[in-house]
Write an enzyme that holds these catalytic residues in place. Structure first.
Site, PDB file in Angstrom:
ATOM      1  N   GLY A  60       0.808  -1.209   0.000  1.00  0.00           N
ATOM      2  CA  GLY A  60       0.000   0.000   0.000  1.00  0.00           C
ATOM      3  C   GLY A  60       0.840   1.257   0.000  1.00  0.00           C
ATOM      4  O   GLY A  60       1.219   1.783  -1.045  1.00  0.00           O
ATOM      5  N   CYS A  61       1.139   1.750   1.194  1.00  0.00           N
ATOM      6  CA  CYS A  61       1.787   3.056   1.317  1.00  0.00           C
ATOM      7  C   CYS A  61       3.241   3.059   0.854  1.00  0.00           C
ATOM      8  O   CYS A  61       3.726   4.080   0.358  1.00  0.00           O
ATOM      9  CB  CYS A  61       1.684   3.546   2.760  1.00  0.00           C
ATOM     10  SG  CYS A  61      -0.037   3.784   3.282  1.00  0.00           S
ATOM     11  N   ILE A  62       3.948   1.944   0.991  1.00  0.00           N
ATOM     12  CA  ILE A  62       5.326   1.884   0.492  1.00  0.00           C
ATOM     13  C   ILE A  62       5.330   1.928  -1.030  1.00  0.00           C
ATOM     14  O   ILE A  62       6.054   2.718  -1.644  1.00  0.00           O
ATOM     15  CB  ILE A  62       6.039   0.611   1.002  1.00  0.00           C
ATOM     16  CG1 ILE A  62       6.163   0.633   2.530  1.00  0.00           C
ATOM     17  CG2 ILE A  62       7.417   0.467   0.343  1.00  0.00           C
ATOM     18  CD1 ILE A  62       6.988   1.765   3.082  1.00  0.00           C
TER      19      ILE A  62
END
Length: 231
Positions: free
Chosen positions: A163-165
């Site tokens: 997701g955020c990475i």
């Protein structure tokens, strides 16, 4: 987070898939620029506490991040932390996001869920950015801070890999930054998603490197930043 004993079809361990992507013109090496910065993504309670709804055991990831931060601080690198949080009114989340990720309704300002884990040891001069979406760059001043610091490389650590990475690595790549992802310093609640997205990040957005290689590079950097001289 995947272990050495877990091999997935879509993973860095799949040499045939790697060769297939290279033949198609993916997975080139970007390498390091001259001025790295470290982005620590969402190492807060909601993600790093296994008892939380979206949490998992990120203790090994946390240990890796701490080692990287130690060398980054020694060299005086810019370090930026992020978390995700919204006003209790929930008005700023938006209907689409609430429907797709209902866990977002629990990520409220001032709660332990969005507070950084204490082992990160964040210092006063290290910004904590509250981001509204997966990418550290979306709706924030991260881009401006990196430009101000004259950074040309971002070392992306934290969670979640899928997701955020990944979103942060893609945004950084789209802005022309060298993207370095230390393999041991990112994690995900799903081992297969972790493995697949590490492969995709390495093929499309940045260089996924062993932690040891990243640490060696950081140790070789001169202590030229004013903060380093003060320590």
């Amino acid at each position: 987070m995947t272990t050495v004993n877990e091999t997935y079809a879509h993973s860095l361990e799949n040499a045939d898939l790697r060769a297939f992507y290279e033949a198609a013109g993916f997975a080139g090496r970007v390498g390091w620029g001259e001025r790295p910065a470290i982005l620590v993504i969402d190492m807060a309670g909601a993600w790093a506490d296994p008892g939380e709804r979206i949490g998992s055991d990120l203790s090994a990831v946390s240990d890796s991040i701490v080692r990287i931060l130690e060398e980054g601080r020694r060299a005086g690198l810019p370090i930026i932390f992020t978390t995700m949080a919204w006003d209790p009114s929930l008005a700023e989340i938006g209907e689409v996001v609430r429907r797709k990720t209902p866990h977002s309704e629990l990520m409220l300002h001032g709660t332990e869920r969005v507070a950084l884990r204490p082992e990160m040891g964040r210092r006063p001069e290290e910004p904590l950015v509250v981001k509204p979406r997966a990418s550290a760059f979306f709706g924030t001043y991260v881009d401006a801070m990196l430009i101000s610091a004259k950074a040309d490389t971002v070392i992306v650590v934290g969670c979640s890999t899928s997701g955020c990475i990944r979103a942060t690595a893609e945004s950084a790549f789209n802005r022309g930054f060298h993207v370095i992802v230390p393999r041991e310093a990112v994690g995900d609640r799903s081992p297969s998603a972790h493995a697949a997205n590490l492969f995709d990040i390495d093929a499309r957005y940045g260089d996924v490197l062993p932690e040891a290689e990243v640490l060696d590079h950081l140790r070789a950097l001169p202590q030229t930043h004013p903060r380093a001289a003060e320590e």
